[in-house]
Scaffold this motif. Structure first.
Motif, PDB file in Angstrom:
ATOM      1  N   HIS A  75       0.824  -1.211   0.000  1.00 24.84           N
ATOM      2  CA  HIS A  75       0.000   0.000   0.000  1.00 24.84           C
ATOM      3  C   HIS A  75       0.859   1.262   0.000  1.00 24.84           C
ATOM      4  N   LEU A 125       1.323   4.315  -2.970  1.00 20.05           N
ATOM      5  CA  LEU A 125       1.141   5.757  -2.784  1.00 20.05           C
ATOM      6  C   LEU A 125       2.399   6.527  -3.189  1.00 20.05           C
ATOM      7  N   TYR A 183       1.972   9.314  -6.173  1.00 19.74           N
ATOM      8  CA  TYR A 183       2.169  10.735  -5.916  1.00 19.74           C
ATOM      9  C   TYR A 183       3.595  11.212  -6.211  1.00 19.74           C
ATOM     10  N   VAL A 240       6.372   8.391   2.649  1.00 20.55           N
ATOM     11  CA  VAL A 240       4.955   8.179   2.929  1.00 20.55           C
ATOM     12  C   VAL A 240       4.804   7.837   4.398  1.00 20.55           C
ATOM     13  N   GLY A 251       2.009   6.604   7.356  1.00 18.00           N
ATOM     14  CA  GLY A 251       0.702   6.041   7.657  1.00 18.00           C
ATOM     15  C   GLY A 251       0.378   6.169   9.132  1.00 18.00           C
ATOM     16  N   LYS A 310      -6.632  11.959   6.512  1.00 15.80           N
ATOM     17  CA  LYS A 310      -7.008  11.635   5.139  1.00 15.80           C
ATOM     18  C   LYS A 310      -5.756  11.405   4.299  1.00 15.80           C
ATOM     19  N   GLU A 311      -5.961  10.786   3.154  1.00 24.53           N
ATOM     20  CA  GLU A 311      -4.871  10.585   2.202  1.00 24.53           C
ATOM     21  C   GLU A 311      -4.632  11.898   1.460  1.00 24.53           C
ATOM     22  N   GLU A 312      -3.391  12.377   1.485  1.00 24.68           N
ATOM     23  CA  GLU A 312      -3.080  13.653   0.838  1.00 24.68           C
ATOM     24  C   GLU A 312      -1.572  13.814   0.697  1.00 24.68           C
ATOM     25  N   ALA A 371       3.604  12.129   1.282  1.00 26.70           N
ATOM     26  CA  ALA A 371       2.211  11.690   1.242  1.00 26.70           C
ATOM     27  C   ALA A 371       1.809  11.107   2.584  1.00 26.70           C
ATOM     28  N   SER A 409      -1.064   8.535   4.406  1.00 27.29           N
ATOM     29  CA  SER A 409      -2.086   7.511   4.225  1.00 27.29           C
ATOM     30  C   SER A 409      -2.968   7.505   5.465  1.00 27.29           C
ATOM     31  N   ASP A 410      -4.278   7.419   5.269  1.00 27.75           N
ATOM     32  CA  ASP A 410      -5.187   7.390   6.410  1.00 27.75           C
ATOM     33  C   ASP A 410      -5.426   5.967   6.918  1.00 27.75           C
ATOM     34  N   ARG A 411      -4.590   5.042   6.469  1.00 25.39           N
ATOM     35  CA  ARG A 411      -4.699   3.656   6.923  1.00 25.39           C
ATOM     36  C   ARG A 411      -3.649   3.349   7.983  1.00 25.39           C
TER      37      ARG A 411
END
Length: 204
Positions: A50, A54, A58, A63, A65, A85-87, A146, A148-150
């Motif tokens: 995952h 990302l 992007y 990244v 999380g 949020k994912e951004e 980036a 990740s909202d996970r």
């Protein structure tokens, strides 16, 4: 694991603490990406798939999380620090949120890095909260990153660990309250040199 997968390498060294282990791993790493998992913790099975997706989508080199907090006594798992949020954000925005614990923190472990970001970096040995001295510098070198909202990282809170001991005597709370001050000081000279026991003076 070495017998099952040739990509796995085992490093035998004298116990020098967390930072020493990370530095040894950095010296031995040969891949394009770097991530850290502390000895008591674990990640979700699809975590890196995952995060790398990302990173490619992007076109970023970092990244971040979220994580779960796992109670070492009861095994209960609750949502810990996690981006809303994912951004994609600038490095400066990332650092600002990090020091305010707004969906992310200074932990080295709930992130994946392109190898180039860690060139020349070493984690300071013999210091509590060693991540704080390094993570913001790595982030600033990325220019953008980036979220990740996970949640993918499982942070096991072992009874008697350094972190739990600090929480028990209130030091970690003082550290958390000092985050906003730390972020301002970092912006002045681009460095972070305080030791953990010095931080309570910022919480008068």
């Amino acid at each position: 694991f070495v017998q099952k997968d040739s990509r796995v390498r085992v490093i035998h060294k004298q116990n020098g603490g967390l930072s020493s282990a990370r530095n040894a791993g950095l010296d031995a790493a040969a891949g394009e990406y770097i991530s850290f998992i502390d000895s008591d913790d674990w990640i979700e099975p699809d975590a890196y798939e995952h995060l790398l997706e990302l990173m490619e989508r992007y076109q970023v080199k970092l990244v971040c999380g979220g994580n779960y907090d796992v109670d070492g006594g009861t095994g209960e798992r609750t949502l810990g620090v996690c981006p809303a949020k994912e951004e994609v954000v600038t490095a400066e925005e990332f650092v600002g949120r990090m020091f305010m614990w707004q969906g992310c923190d200074s932990s080295a472990c709930d992130k994946i890095y392109h190898r180039s970001l860690l060139d020349g970096f070493r984690y300071p040995e013999g210091r509590v909260c060693e991540d704080v001295a390094v993570t913001y510098k790595i982030v600033l070198g990325a220019q953008r990153a980036a979220f990740s909202d996970r949640p993918f990282y499982n942070y096991y809170h072992r009874p008697g660990s350094i972190t739990i001991s600090l929480l028990a005597d209130g030091k970690a709370a003082k550290y958390a309250n000092g985050d906003a001050v730390l972020s301002k000081e970092v912006g002045k000279d681009g460095n972070w040199n305080w030791k953990f026991e010095d931080l309570p003076k910022y919480n008068s």
